[in-house]
Scaffold this motif. Structure first.
Motif, PDB file in Angstrom:
ATOM      1  N   UNK A 184       0.836  -1.205   0.000  1.00  0.00           N
ATOM      2  CA  UNK A 184       0.000   0.000   0.000  1.00  0.00           C
ATOM      3  C   UNK A 184       0.869   1.253   0.000  1.00  0.00           C
ATOM      4  N   UNK A 185       1.985   1.211   0.723  1.00  0.00           N
ATOM      5  CA  UNK A 185       2.918   2.338   0.726  1.00  0.00           C
ATOM      6  C   UNK A 185       3.527   2.530  -0.662  1.00  0.00           C
ATOM      7  N   UNK A 186       3.872   1.426  -1.312  1.00  0.00           N
ATOM      8  CA  UNK A 186       4.442   1.505  -2.660  1.00  0.00           C
ATOM      9  C   UNK A 186       3.454   2.140  -3.629  1.00  0.00           C
ATOM     10  N   UNK A 235      14.175   0.067  13.471  1.00  0.00           N
ATOM     11  CA  UNK A 235      15.599   0.258  13.197  1.00  0.00           C
ATOM     12  C   UNK A 235      16.162  -0.806  12.269  1.00  0.00           C
ATOM     13  N   UNK A 236      15.573  -2.001  12.278  1.00  0.00           N
ATOM     14  CA  UNK A 236      15.998  -3.065  11.360  1.00  0.00           C
ATOM     15  C   UNK A 236      14.812  -3.403  10.464  1.00  0.00           C
ATOM     16  N   UNK A 237      14.629  -2.661   9.387  1.00  0.00           N
ATOM     17  CA  UNK A 237      13.430  -2.834   8.554  1.00  0.00           C
ATOM     18  C   UNK A 237      13.506  -4.099   7.707  1.00  0.00           C
ATOM     19  N   UNK A 238      12.350  -4.611   7.275  1.00  0.00           N
ATOM     20  CA  UNK A 238      12.341  -5.772   6.374  1.00  0.00           C
ATOM     21  C   UNK A 238      12.936  -5.409   5.023  1.00  0.00           C
ATOM     22  N   UNK A 239      13.428  -6.421   4.324  1.00  0.00           N
ATOM     23  CA  UNK A 239      14.116  -6.204   3.045  1.00  0.00           C
ATOM     24  C   UNK A 239      13.223  -5.483   2.045  1.00  0.00           C
ATOM     25  N   UNK A 240      11.936  -5.807   2.018  1.00  0.00           N
ATOM     26  CA  UNK A 240      11.034  -5.180   1.051  1.00  0.00           C
ATOM     27  C   UNK A 240      10.928  -3.676   1.280  1.00  0.00           C
ATOM     28  N   UNK A 241      11.004  -3.259   2.536  1.00  0.00           N
ATOM     29  CA  UNK A 241      10.940  -1.824   2.846  1.00  0.00           C
ATOM     30  C   UNK A 241      12.197  -1.109   2.366  1.00  0.00           C
ATOM     31  N   UNK A 242      13.352  -1.740   2.564  1.00  0.00           N
ATOM     32  CA  UNK A 242      14.622  -1.160   2.113  1.00  0.00           C
ATOM     33  C   UNK A 242      14.636  -1.057   0.588  1.00  0.00           C
ATOM     34  N   UNK A 243      14.147  -2.094  -0.076  1.00  0.00           N
ATOM     35  CA  UNK A 243      14.095  -2.076  -1.538  1.00  0.00           C
ATOM     36  C   UNK A 243      13.184  -0.962  -2.048  1.00  0.00           C
ATOM     37  N   UNK A 297      14.043   5.193  13.155  1.00  0.00           N
ATOM     38  CA  UNK A 297      15.127   4.751  12.282  1.00  0.00           C
ATOM     39  C   UNK A 297      16.391   4.408  13.070  1.00  0.00           C
ATOM     40  N   UNK A 298      17.239   3.596  12.461  1.00  0.00           N
ATOM     41  CA  UNK A 298      18.614   3.442  12.926  1.00  0.00           C
ATOM     42  C   UNK A 298      19.444   4.496  12.201  1.00  0.00           C
ATOM     43  N   UNK A 299      19.927   5.475  12.948  1.00  0.00           N
ATOM     44  CA  UNK A 299      20.683   6.567  12.325  1.00  0.00           C
ATOM     45  C   UNK A 299      21.908   6.036  11.587  1.00  0.00           C
ATOM     46  N   UNK A 300      22.598   5.053  12.180  1.00  0.00           N
ATOM     47  CA  UNK A 300      23.818   4.520  11.568  1.00  0.00           C
ATOM     48  C   UNK A 300      23.505   3.784  10.273  1.00  0.00           C
ATOM     49  N   UNK A 301      22.453   2.952  10.281  1.00  0.00           N
ATOM     50  CA  UNK A 301      22.106   2.200   9.069  1.00  0.00           C
ATOM     51  C   UNK A 301      21.608   3.130   7.970  1.00  0.00           C
ATOM     52  N   UNK A 302      20.780   4.103   8.343  1.00  0.00           N
ATOM     53  CA  UNK A 302      20.211   4.992   7.337  1.00  0.00           C
ATOM     54  C   UNK A 302      21.277   5.834   6.661  1.00  0.00           C
ATOM     55  N   UNK A 345      14.322   2.160  -4.379  1.00  0.00           N
ATOM     56  CA  UNK A 345      13.682   2.429  -5.670  1.00  0.00           C
ATOM     57  C   UNK A 345      13.193   3.875  -5.758  1.00  0.00           C
ATOM     58  N   UNK A 346      12.518   4.346  -4.716  1.00  0.00           N
ATOM     59  CA  UNK A 346      11.961   5.704  -4.751  1.00  0.00           C
ATOM     60  C   UNK A 346      13.068   6.743  -4.747  1.00  0.00           C
ATOM     61  N   UNK A 347      14.074   6.589  -3.903  1.00  0.00           N
ATOM     62  CA  UNK A 347      15.154   7.583  -3.834  1.00  0.00           C
ATOM     63  C   UNK A 347      15.962   7.609  -5.121  1.00  0.00           C
ATOM     64  N   UNK A 348      16.106   6.467  -5.784  1.00  0.00           N
ATOM     65  CA  UNK A 348      16.807   6.424  -7.071  1.00  0.00           C
ATOM     66  C   UNK A 348      16.025   7.173  -8.142  1.00  0.00           C
ATOM     67  N   UNK A 349      14.708   6.961  -8.172  1.00  0.00           N
ATOM     68  CA  UNK A 349      13.891   7.657  -9.161  1.00  0.00           C
ATOM     69  C   UNK A 349      13.911   9.170  -8.927  1.00  0.00           C
ATOM     70  N   UNK A 350      13.862   9.580  -7.663  1.00  0.00           N
ATOM     71  CA  UNK A 350      13.840  11.015  -7.357  1.00  0.00           C
ATOM     72  C   UNK A 350      15.137  11.682  -7.801  1.00  0.00           C
TER      73      UNK A 350
END
Length: 383
Positions: A23-25, A54-62, A87-92, A66-71
Protein backbone atom coordinates in the motif's frame (compact mmCIF):
# COMPACT_ATOMS: atom_id res chain seq x y z
CA UNK A 1 12.20 27.47 -4.90
CA UNK A 2 9.40 24.92 -4.71
CA UNK A 3 9.92 22.31 -1.98
CA UNK A 4 7.93 19.15 -1.36
CA UNK A 5 7.80 18.37 2.36
CA UNK A 6 6.95 14.82 3.37
CA UNK A 7 7.56 12.83 6.54
CA UNK A 8 6.91 9.65 8.51
CA UNK A 9 6.81 7.10 5.73
CA UNK A 10 7.26 4.23 8.20
CA UNK A 11 8.17 1.80 5.44
CA UNK A 12 7.72 -1.78 6.62
CA UNK A 13 4.90 -0.82 8.96
CA UNK A 14 2.69 -3.64 10.24
CA UNK A 15 -0.96 -2.83 10.84
CA UNK A 16 -2.77 -5.46 12.93
CA UNK A 17 -0.23 -8.06 11.81
CA UNK A 18 -0.27 -7.17 8.10
CA UNK A 19 2.61 -5.43 6.30
CA UNK A 20 1.57 -2.24 4.53
CA UNK A 21 4.52 -2.18 2.12
CA UNK A 22 2.40 -2.78 -0.99
CA UNK A 23 0.00 0.00 0.00
CA UNK A 24 2.92 2.34 0.73
CA UNK A 25 4.44 1.51 -2.66
CA UNK A 26 1.16 2.41 -4.36
CA UNK A 27 1.05 5.87 -2.77
CA UNK A 28 4.72 6.57 -3.46
CA UNK A 29 4.78 5.34 -7.06
CA UNK A 30 1.34 6.42 -8.21
CA UNK A 31 0.98 9.73 -6.37
CA UNK A 32 4.21 10.94 -4.74
CA UNK A 33 6.49 10.54 -7.79
CA UNK A 34 4.04 12.00 -10.35
CA UNK A 35 3.58 14.99 -8.02
CA UNK A 36 7.25 15.92 -8.46
CA UNK A 37 6.72 16.39 -12.19
CA UNK A 38 3.26 17.87 -12.19
CA UNK A 39 4.12 20.48 -9.55
CA UNK A 40 7.65 21.19 -10.85
CA UNK A 41 9.30 20.42 -7.51
CA UNK A 42 12.85 21.73 -7.03
CA UNK A 43 13.72 19.78 -3.85
CA UNK A 44 12.19 17.06 -1.66
CA UNK A 45 12.58 16.84 2.11
CA UNK A 46 11.72 13.74 4.17
CA UNK A 47 11.63 14.71 7.84
CA UNK A 48 12.37 11.42 9.54
CA UNK A 49 10.95 7.96 10.20
CA UNK A 50 11.82 6.60 6.80
CA UNK A 51 11.33 3.12 8.25
CA UNK A 52 9.05 1.85 10.99
CA UNK A 53 11.83 0.17 12.94
CA UNK A 54 15.60 0.26 13.20
CA UNK A 55 16.00 -3.06 11.36
CA UNK A 56 13.43 -2.83 8.55
CA UNK A 57 12.34 -5.77 6.37
CA UNK A 58 14.12 -6.20 3.05
CA UNK A 59 11.03 -5.18 1.05
CA UNK A 60 10.94 -1.82 2.85
CA UNK A 61 14.62 -1.16 2.11
CA UNK A 62 14.09 -2.08 -1.54
CA UNK A 63 11.16 0.32 -1.77
CA UNK A 64 13.14 3.24 -0.35
CA UNK A 65 16.03 2.41 -2.67
CA UNK A 66 13.68 2.43 -5.67
CA UNK A 67 11.96 5.70 -4.75
CA UNK A 68 15.15 7.58 -3.83
CA UNK A 69 16.81 6.42 -7.07
CA UNK A 70 13.89 7.66 -9.16
CA UNK A 71 13.84 11.02 -7.36
CA UNK A 72 17.57 11.73 -7.69
CA UNK A 73 19.04 9.70 -10.57
CA UNK A 74 16.05 9.74 -12.92
CA UNK A 75 14.20 12.94 -12.08
CA UNK A 76 17.31 14.84 -10.92
CA UNK A 77 15.57 16.37 -7.90
CA UNK A 78 17.68 16.89 -4.76
CA UNK A 79 16.38 14.69 -1.94
CA UNK A 80 17.02 15.56 1.74
CA UNK A 81 16.42 12.83 4.33
CA UNK A 82 16.91 12.82 8.11
CA UNK A 83 16.53 9.92 10.53
CA UNK A 84 13.63 9.85 13.00
CA UNK A 85 13.22 8.07 16.31
CA UNK A 86 12.05 4.88 14.54
CA UNK A 87 15.13 4.75 12.28
CA UNK A 88 18.61 3.44 12.93
CA UNK A 89 20.68 6.57 12.32
CA UNK A 90 23.82 4.52 11.57
CA UNK A 91 22.11 2.20 9.07
CA UNK A 92 20.21 4.99 7.34
CA UNK A 93 23.32 7.13 6.85
CA UNK A 94 25.48 4.32 5.47
CA UNK A 95 27.17 5.57 2.29
CA UNK A 96 25.76 9.08 2.77
CA UNK A 97 28.93 10.81 1.55
CA UNK A 98 28.83 8.88 -1.72
CA UNK A 99 25.09 9.35 -2.13
CA UNK A 100 25.44 13.11 -1.69
CA UNK A 101 27.19 13.19 -5.09
CA UNK A 102 23.86 12.06 -6.57
CA UNK A 103 22.03 14.74 -4.57
CA UNK A 104 20.64 12.25 -2.05
CA UNK A 105 21.51 13.97 1.22
CA UNK A 106 21.02 11.77 4.29
CA UNK A 107 21.63 12.93 7.88
CA UNK A 108 21.47 10.28 10.58
CA UNK A 109 24.70 9.49 12.38
CA UNK A 110 25.77 12.64 14.23
CA UNK A 111 29.45 11.92 13.58
CA UNK A 112 28.80 12.30 9.85
CA UNK A 113 27.03 15.67 9.98
CA UNK A 114 28.76 18.21 7.76
CA UNK A 115 26.78 21.42 8.13
CA UNK A 116 24.26 22.95 5.71
CA UNK A 117 23.71 21.90 2.11
CA UNK A 118 23.30 24.89 -0.20
CA UNK A 119 21.24 24.87 -3.40
CA UNK A 120 20.67 27.75 -5.77
CA UNK A 121 17.58 29.06 -7.50
CA UNK A 122 17.00 32.16 -9.60
CA UNK A 123 16.99 34.34 -6.48
CA UNK A 124 20.22 32.97 -5.01
CA UNK A 125 21.33 30.38 -2.45
CA UNK A 126 19.06 28.38 -0.14
CA UNK A 127 20.64 26.53 2.79
CA UNK A 128 19.14 23.24 4.01
CA UNK A 129 19.85 22.55 7.70
CA UNK A 130 19.34 18.89 8.60
CA UNK A 131 18.65 17.99 12.25
CA UNK A 132 18.20 14.23 12.63
CA UNK A 133 16.52 12.92 15.76
CA UNK A 134 19.09 12.56 18.53
CA UNK A 135 19.03 11.85 22.25
CA UNK A 136 20.46 14.62 24.47
CA UNK A 137 23.30 12.33 25.56
CA UNK A 138 24.39 11.84 21.93
CA UNK A 139 24.41 15.58 21.23
CA UNK A 140 26.28 16.16 24.50
CA UNK A 141 28.98 13.73 23.40
CA UNK A 142 29.17 15.17 19.87
CA UNK A 143 29.62 18.76 21.03
CA UNK A 144 31.47 18.05 24.26
CA UNK A 145 28.96 20.21 26.14
CA UNK A 146 28.06 18.82 29.56
CA UNK A 147 25.20 21.34 29.97
CA UNK A 148 23.09 19.47 27.39
CA UNK A 149 20.61 17.49 29.50
CA UNK A 150 17.23 17.78 27.73
CA UNK A 151 15.75 17.67 24.24
CA UNK A 152 15.24 21.43 24.02
CA UNK A 153 18.86 22.26 24.79
CA UNK A 154 20.13 19.43 22.59
CA UNK A 155 18.13 20.63 19.58
CA UNK A 156 19.15 24.26 20.08
CA UNK A 157 22.84 23.37 20.23
CA UNK A 158 22.60 20.98 17.28
CA UNK A 159 20.76 23.60 15.22
CA UNK A 160 23.49 26.16 15.92
CA UNK A 161 26.16 23.59 15.00
CA UNK A 162 24.45 22.70 11.70
CA UNK A 163 23.58 26.30 10.76
CA UNK A 164 27.10 27.72 10.69
CA UNK A 165 27.67 29.97 7.69
CA UNK A 166 24.00 30.50 6.83
CA UNK A 167 23.60 34.07 8.09
CA UNK A 168 21.75 36.17 5.52
CA UNK A 169 20.63 33.17 3.47
CA UNK A 170 17.18 31.77 2.98
CA UNK A 171 17.03 28.61 5.04
CA UNK A 172 15.03 25.39 5.20
CA UNK A 173 15.30 23.34 8.40
CA UNK A 174 14.43 19.63 8.70
CA UNK A 175 13.76 18.27 12.19
CA UNK A 176 12.06 15.30 13.81
CA UNK A 177 10.59 16.51 17.10
CA UNK A 178 7.47 16.79 19.23
CA UNK A 179 6.63 20.49 19.02
CA UNK A 180 4.88 21.88 22.08
CA UNK A 181 1.14 22.11 21.49
CA UNK A 182 1.12 19.55 18.70
CA UNK A 183 -1.67 16.97 18.34
CA UNK A 184 -0.46 13.38 18.57
CA UNK A 185 -1.89 10.05 17.35
CA UNK A 186 -1.84 6.51 18.75
CA UNK A 187 0.77 5.25 16.28
CA UNK A 188 3.55 7.63 17.34
CA UNK A 189 6.22 6.25 19.65
CA UNK A 190 6.90 8.62 22.60
CA UNK A 191 10.31 10.27 22.43
CA UNK A 192 10.71 10.25 26.22
CA UNK A 193 8.73 10.04 29.42
CA UNK A 194 7.01 12.84 31.29
CA UNK A 195 6.75 15.35 28.44
CA UNK A 196 10.42 16.31 28.49
CA UNK A 197 10.62 15.71 24.74
CA UNK A 198 8.42 18.73 23.93
CA UNK A 199 10.24 21.41 21.94
CA UNK A 200 9.49 25.13 22.01
CA UNK A 201 9.20 26.13 18.36
CA UNK A 202 11.08 29.38 19.08
CA UNK A 203 14.22 27.39 18.20
CA UNK A 204 13.03 27.43 14.56
CA UNK A 205 12.47 31.20 14.41
CA UNK A 206 15.64 31.90 12.36
CA UNK A 207 14.60 29.67 9.47
CA UNK A 208 12.55 30.61 6.42
CA UNK A 209 10.70 27.28 6.54
CA UNK A 210 10.84 24.40 9.00
CA UNK A 211 9.78 20.94 7.79
CA UNK A 212 8.88 18.79 10.78
CA UNK A 213 8.33 15.09 11.22
CA UNK A 214 7.07 12.86 14.07
CA UNK A 215 3.42 13.89 14.53
CA UNK A 216 1.25 12.04 12.03
CA UNK A 217 -1.46 14.63 11.61
CA UNK A 218 -0.74 17.47 9.13
CA UNK A 219 -0.66 20.65 11.20
CA UNK A 220 0.92 24.01 11.78
CA UNK A 221 3.32 24.23 14.72
CA UNK A 222 3.04 27.68 16.21
CA UNK A 223 3.79 29.70 13.09
CA UNK A 224 2.67 29.37 9.47
CA UNK A 225 6.20 28.58 8.27
CA UNK A 226 6.67 25.72 10.77
CA UNK A 227 4.68 22.67 9.70
CA UNK A 228 4.19 18.94 10.08
CA UNK A 229 3.49 17.24 6.77
CA UNK A 230 1.97 14.26 8.57
CA UNK A 231 2.52 10.60 7.81
CA UNK A 232 2.39 9.01 4.36
CA UNK A 233 -0.66 6.92 5.31
CA UNK A 234 -3.03 6.30 8.19
CA UNK A 235 -1.23 4.04 10.64
CA UNK A 236 -3.85 3.74 13.41
CA UNK A 237 -7.59 4.09 13.75
CA UNK A 238 -7.01 7.28 15.74
CA UNK A 239 -5.86 8.76 12.40
CA UNK A 240 -9.03 7.73 10.53
CA UNK A 241 -10.24 11.31 10.05
CA UNK A 242 -6.85 12.80 9.15
CA UNK A 243 -6.15 13.90 5.58
CA UNK A 244 -2.79 12.42 4.61
CA UNK A 245 -0.52 13.91 2.00
CA UNK A 246 2.46 16.23 1.60
CA UNK A 247 3.11 19.97 1.85
CA UNK A 248 4.33 22.09 -1.04
CA UNK A 249 6.30 25.05 0.32
CA UNK A 250 6.97 27.87 -2.12
CA UNK A 251 9.99 29.83 -0.93
CA UNK A 252 10.04 33.36 -2.36
CA UNK A 253 13.09 35.49 -3.09
CA UNK A 254 12.53 37.50 0.10
CA UNK A 255 12.37 34.36 2.28
CA UNK A 256 8.62 34.33 2.78
CA UNK A 257 6.81 31.01 2.34
CA UNK A 258 3.37 29.94 1.20
CA UNK A 259 2.25 26.36 1.77
CA UNK A 260 -0.27 24.05 0.16
CA UNK A 261 -1.33 20.64 1.47
CA UNK A 262 -1.63 18.05 -1.31
CA UNK A 263 -3.66 14.93 -0.37
CA UNK A 264 -2.63 11.33 -0.99
CA UNK A 265 -5.43 8.83 -1.59
CA UNK A 266 -4.60 5.20 -0.69
CA UNK A 267 -6.11 2.15 -2.31
CA UNK A 268 -7.45 1.06 1.08
CA UNK A 269 -8.66 3.68 3.51
CA UNK A 270 -8.66 3.28 7.32
CA UNK A 271 -12.22 3.72 8.58
CA UNK A 272 -14.28 3.35 11.75
CA UNK A 273 -17.87 2.16 11.20
CA UNK A 274 -20.44 2.85 13.90
CA UNK A 275 -24.01 1.74 14.53
CA UNK A 276 -25.57 -1.58 15.40
CA UNK A 277 -24.01 -4.66 13.88
CA UNK A 278 -27.09 -5.18 11.73
CA UNK A 279 -26.94 -1.59 10.45
CA UNK A 280 -23.26 -1.94 9.54
CA UNK A 281 -23.92 -5.18 7.70
CA UNK A 282 -26.84 -3.67 5.78
CA UNK A 283 -25.06 -0.44 4.87
CA UNK A 284 -23.71 -0.16 1.31
CA UNK A 285 -20.85 2.29 0.72
CA UNK A 286 -18.90 0.68 -2.12
CA UNK A 287 -15.65 0.63 -0.09
CA UNK A 288 -15.51 -2.94 1.10
CA UNK A 289 -11.71 -3.30 0.67
CA UNK A 290 -10.86 -0.69 3.32
CA UNK A 291 -9.25 -1.44 6.68
CA UNK A 292 -12.22 -1.46 9.04
CA UNK A 293 -12.82 -1.09 12.76
CA UNK A 294 -16.46 -1.79 13.55
CA UNK A 295 -17.53 -0.04 16.76
CA UNK A 296 -21.00 -1.41 17.36
CA UNK A 297 -23.79 -0.26 19.67
CA UNK A 298 -25.07 -3.75 20.46
CA UNK A 299 -25.39 -4.68 24.12
CA UNK A 300 -25.69 -8.42 23.47
CA UNK A 301 -22.97 -10.81 22.26
CA UNK A 302 -22.60 -11.13 18.47
CA UNK A 303 -22.14 -14.71 17.40
CA UNK A 304 -19.12 -15.00 15.04
CA UNK A 305 -19.07 -11.23 14.63
CA UNK A 306 -15.62 -10.99 13.01
CA UNK A 307 -16.37 -13.85 10.66
CA UNK A 308 -19.56 -12.20 9.44
CA UNK A 309 -17.91 -8.80 9.23
CA UNK A 310 -15.04 -10.13 7.12
CA UNK A 311 -17.40 -11.73 4.66
CA UNK A 312 -18.50 -8.21 3.75
CA UNK A 313 -15.24 -6.36 4.58
CA UNK A 314 -12.33 -8.77 3.88
CA UNK A 315 -9.86 -6.37 5.51
CA UNK A 316 -11.83 -5.80 8.70
CA UNK A 317 -9.33 -5.69 11.56
CA UNK A 318 -11.27 -5.20 14.77
CA UNK A 319 -14.74 -5.35 16.31
CA UNK A 320 -15.50 -3.31 19.43
CA UNK A 321 -18.65 -3.37 21.60
CA UNK A 322 -18.21 -0.38 23.95
CA UNK A 323 -21.94 -0.21 24.78
CA UNK A 324 -22.20 -3.76 25.99
CA UNK A 325 -23.02 -3.76 29.70
CA UNK A 326 -23.68 -6.63 32.03
CA UNK A 327 -27.28 -6.63 33.19
CA UNK A 328 -28.10 -6.30 36.86
CA UNK A 329 -29.09 -10.00 36.98
CA UNK A 330 -25.88 -11.20 35.30
CA UNK A 331 -24.65 -13.09 38.32
CA UNK A 332 -23.03 -12.30 41.60
CA UNK A 333 -19.79 -10.39 41.01
CA UNK A 334 -18.77 -10.17 44.67
CA UNK A 335 -17.52 -13.68 45.32
CA UNK A 336 -13.90 -14.78 45.71
CA UNK A 337 -12.83 -16.52 42.51
CA UNK A 338 -10.21 -18.53 44.36
CA UNK A 339 -12.83 -19.97 46.74
CA UNK A 340 -15.67 -20.47 44.25
CA UNK A 341 -16.47 -23.95 42.99
CA UNK A 342 -16.53 -24.86 39.31
CA UNK A 343 -20.31 -24.99 39.45
CA UNK A 344 -20.59 -21.48 40.90
CA UNK A 345 -18.16 -20.15 38.30
CA UNK A 346 -20.17 -21.70 35.50
CA UNK A 347 -23.49 -20.39 36.87
CA UNK A 348 -22.09 -16.85 36.89
CA UNK A 349 -20.61 -17.30 33.42
CA UNK A 350 -23.96 -18.50 32.05
CA UNK A 351 -25.79 -15.57 33.67
CA UNK A 352 -23.31 -13.09 32.17
CA UNK A 353 -23.59 -14.55 28.67
CA UNK A 354 -27.39 -14.88 28.77
CA UNK A 355 -28.60 -12.17 31.16
CA UNK A 356 -32.12 -12.19 29.70
CA UNK A 357 -32.47 -15.96 29.37
CA UNK A 358 -31.88 -17.94 32.57
CA UNK A 359 -31.08 -21.63 32.37
CA UNK A 360 -34.18 -23.73 31.71
CA UNK A 361 -35.28 -26.54 34.04
CA UNK A 362 -34.01 -29.07 31.50
CA UNK A 363 -30.61 -27.36 31.25
CA UNK A 364 -30.35 -27.06 35.03
CA UNK A 365 -31.17 -30.73 35.52
CA UNK A 366 -28.64 -31.76 32.87
CA UNK A 367 -25.92 -29.62 34.43
CA UNK A 368 -26.71 -31.01 37.90
CA UNK A 369 -26.20 -34.56 36.61
CA UNK A 370 -22.95 -33.40 34.93
CA UNK A 371 -21.56 -31.87 38.14
CA UNK A 372 -22.46 -35.01 40.11
CA UNK A 373 -20.67 -37.17 37.52
CA UNK A 374 -17.58 -34.95 37.62
CA UNK A 375 -17.53 -35.03 41.42
CA UNK A 376 -17.72 -38.83 41.45
CA UNK A 377 -14.86 -39.06 38.94
CA UNK A 378 -12.73 -36.66 40.96
CA UNK A 379 -13.48 -38.63 44.10
CA UNK A 380 -12.41 -41.92 42.51
CA UNK A 381 -9.18 -40.32 41.30
CA UNK A 382 -8.34 -39.24 44.85
CA UNK A 383 -8.63 -42.76 46.24
Amino acid sequence: MRILHTADWHLGKMFYGEYLTDEQAYVLKEQFLPLLKSEHIDAVVLAGDVYDRSLPPAAAVELFDEISTKVTAEMHVPFFVISGNHDSAARLSFGSRLLARQQLYIAGDLDKLSGPVVLDDAAGPVAFIMLPYAEPADVRQLLGDDSIRDHQTALSRLAAFQSKGTAGLRTVCLAHVFASGGTASDSERPLSLGGTECIDTAVFAPYSYTALGHLHGPQQAGRANIRYAGSLMKYSFSEAKQKKGAVIADLAADGTVTTTHVPFVPRKDVRILTGTFAEIMEREDGQTDDFILARVDDTQPILDGMGKLRRKYPNALALETPQRQMAANSGDRNFDLRQASDQVLFDNFAAAIRPDQPLSEKETAYLQRLWETLQREEGSDDQ
